[in-house]
Write a protein that holds these residues in place. Structure first.
Motif, mmCIF file in Angstrom:
data_model
loop_
_atom_site.group_PDB
_atom_site.id
_atom_site.type_symbol
_atom_site.label_atom_id
_atom_site.label_comp_id
_atom_site.label_asym_id
_atom_site.label_seq_id
_atom_site.Cartn_x
_atom_site.Cartn_y
_atom_site.Cartn_z
ATOM 1 N N ALA A 187 0.840 -1.195 0.000
ATOM 2 C CA ALA A 187 0.000 0.000 0.000
ATOM 3 C C ALA A 187 0.877 1.248 0.000
ATOM 4 O O ALA A 187 2.053 1.211 0.369
ATOM 5 C CB ALA A 187 -0.929 -0.008 1.210
ATOM 6 N N GLY A 188 0.302 2.363 -0.404
ATOM 7 C CA GLY A 188 1.043 3.611 -0.475
ATOM 8 C C GLY A 188 1.386 4.167 0.889
ATOM 9 O O GLY A 188 0.721 3.895 1.888
ATOM 10 N N SER A 189 2.448 4.961 0.935
ATOM 11 C CA SER A 189 2.908 5.585 2.167
ATOM 12 C C SER A 189 2.305 6.974 2.310
ATOM 13 O O SER A 189 1.791 7.555 1.359
ATOM 14 C CB SER A 189 4.441 5.683 2.182
ATOM 15 N N ILE A 190 2.392 7.520 3.523
ATOM 16 C CA ILE A 190 1.992 8.892 3.800
ATOM 17 C C ILE A 190 3.206 9.609 4.361
ATOM 18 O O ILE A 190 3.795 9.173 5.355
ATOM 19 C CB ILE A 190 0.823 8.957 4.803
ATOM 20 N N SER A 191 3.608 10.695 3.724
ATOM 21 C CA SER A 191 4.748 11.489 4.168
ATOM 22 C C SER A 191 4.249 12.867 4.582
ATOM 23 O O SER A 191 3.529 13.526 3.829
ATOM 24 C CB SER A 191 5.798 11.624 3.055
ATOM 25 N N LEU A 192 4.643 13.285 5.767
ATOM 26 C CA LEU A 192 4.317 14.605 6.282
ATOM 27 C C LEU A 192 5.642 15.298 6.544
ATOM 28 O O LEU A 192 6.296 15.047 7.558
ATOM 29 C CB LEU A 192 3.473 14.489 7.559
ATOM 30 N N VAL A 193 6.056 16.167 5.612
ATOM 31 C CA VAL A 193 7.394 16.744 5.638
ATOM 32 C C VAL A 193 7.292 18.249 5.439
ATOM 33 O O VAL A 193 6.596 18.719 4.527
ATOM 34 C CB VAL A 193 8.296 16.145 4.525
ATOM 35 N N SER A 194 7.947 19.009 6.288
ATOM 36 C CA SER A 194 8.003 20.456 6.090
ATOM 37 C C SER A 194 9.138 20.792 5.129
ATOM 38 O O SER A 194 10.042 19.989 4.891
ATOM 39 C CB SER A 194 8.200 21.181 7.430
ATOM 40 N N GLY A 195 9.103 21.997 4.585
ATOM 41 C CA GLY A 195 10.030 22.388 3.534
ATOM 42 C C GLY A 195 11.448 22.625 4.022
ATOM 43 O O GLY A 195 11.703 22.881 5.201
ATOM 44 N N LEU A 196 12.377 22.544 3.094
ATOM 45 C CA LEU A 196 13.795 22.780 3.360
ATOM 46 C C LEU A 196 14.070 24.270 3.455
ATOM 47 O O LEU A 196 13.604 25.053 2.626
ATOM 48 C CB LEU A 196 14.643 22.152 2.253
#
Length: 331
Positions: free
Chosen positions: A126-135
């Motif tokens: 199944a697909g992943s969920i990524s919660l990432v703030s910007g660089l």
């Protein structure tokens, strides 16, 4: 279909279907053309640009209802029989400061709506969920805040982070960022303070149980290694008018309870010391006692052994010494 141009306000274009008193209102289909061998036709809905003022807004809303349920807004990508389905990209445009992306449900008198972020099921992965703030290049990196809801008259909401179930459960990794030149980031796990009539929140760190013949999960707390000096480990109870207690106890067992081993690590030149002492008292009161005893038993009680280590040179001593006194008799 185009309205006329003007120096002040251009004309509107209204594309609408008819109303109905007793049946369903008319449907409006906006459909790009199909293709047998190339891409299907695009459907572009773009608000107008502006040179000296705000750009136009694009609003996509479902119909309201006075007594029934409001209409839904569904945005879905195109399906495919042989390849991947299409993507859905929701992003603000570039600028000196890019715009925000806000996903919220509206307020309500009873219960406000939920927000569900979920990937689809799959026969393989199944697909992943990524919660990432910007660089960030020159400023401090951006924050990621996950916070449950507050309540003015009741208990605040819970925040749960859990890995997936399986033949073996998934791992849960909580780690701070590395530092390329300076310190690595801290990891702080703390409960909040209580009110005037309550206590502070508790912190539970609990390894998993086992229902088979295997042992329960290991609980390991270890400070970081260092090229010169390793990190320290400090476990301390809370301060107060009467300080909190610190209990170190092995696990209970139906046959035998677990052991407690307190030892310093081996060393090349010398091993570390072990100090067991109570705190100092600055007033005329008594300092705390040190009690070393074995447990009671219906059979043979345990023995207490004080032994110095084996040495290739002179044997080490075992010394038991009473306390000194500056103004009265020594112990």
């Amino acid at each position: 279909i185009k309205s006329g141009q003007a120096e002040t306000s251009a004309g509107h274009v209204a594309l609408a279907v008819g109303d109905s008193k007793h049946g369903s209102g008319g449907m409006l289909d906006l459909h790009g053309g199909s293709s047998m061998s190339s891409e299907g036709g695009f459907v572009n809905i773009i608000a107008g640009s502006s040179i000296d003022s705000l750009g136009g807004s694009a609003i996509l809303g479902a119909g309201s209802s006075s007594s029934g349920r409001g209409g839904d807004v569904e945005v879905s990508s195109g399906s495919s029989v042989m390849e991947e389905s299409g993507m859905i990209v929701l992003q603000s445009s570039a600028g000196v400061r890019s715009g925000d992306v806000s996903v919220t449900t509206s307020s309500a008198d009873e219960s406000s709506g939920n927000i569900m972020l979920e990937t689809g099921a799959s026969a393989s992965r199944a697909g992943s969920i990524s919660l990432v703030s910007g660089l960030s290049t020159t400023e401090v990196g951006s924050d990621v805040l996950v916070q449950s809801g507050s309540s003015t008259d009741n208990i605040g909401g819970q925040t749960s982070v859990q890995s997936g179930h399986g033949i073996s459960g998934g791992s849960l990794n909580l780690a701070s960022g590395t530092g390329s030149e300076a310190n690595g980031g801290d990891v702080k796990l703390s409960a909040s303070s209580g009110g005037m009539s309550g206590r502070g929140g508790e912190v539970f760190i609990h390894a998993g149980s086992s229902s088979s013949v295997e042992a329960g999960g290991l609980l390991k707390m270890q400070a970081g290694d260092g090229a010169e000096i390793g990190g320290n480990s400090l476990i301390s109870a809370g301060a107060g008018h009467i300080g909190g207690s610190l209990s170190l106890k092995s696990g209970a067992g139906s046959v035998s309870s677990g052991e407690i081993v307190v030892a310093s690590e081996a060393g090349t030149d010398s091993s570390g010391s072990i100090s067991l002492e109570t705190g100092h008292v600055t007033s005329v009161g008594a300092s705390g006692d040190v009690l070393v005893s074995s447990g009671n038993s219906e059979g043979n009680a345990g023995i207490v052994v004080l032994t110095a280590g084996v040495s290739h040179n002179d044997g080490s001593s075992v010394r038991i010494e009473g306390g000194s006194s500056t103004s009265a008799q020594g112990g």
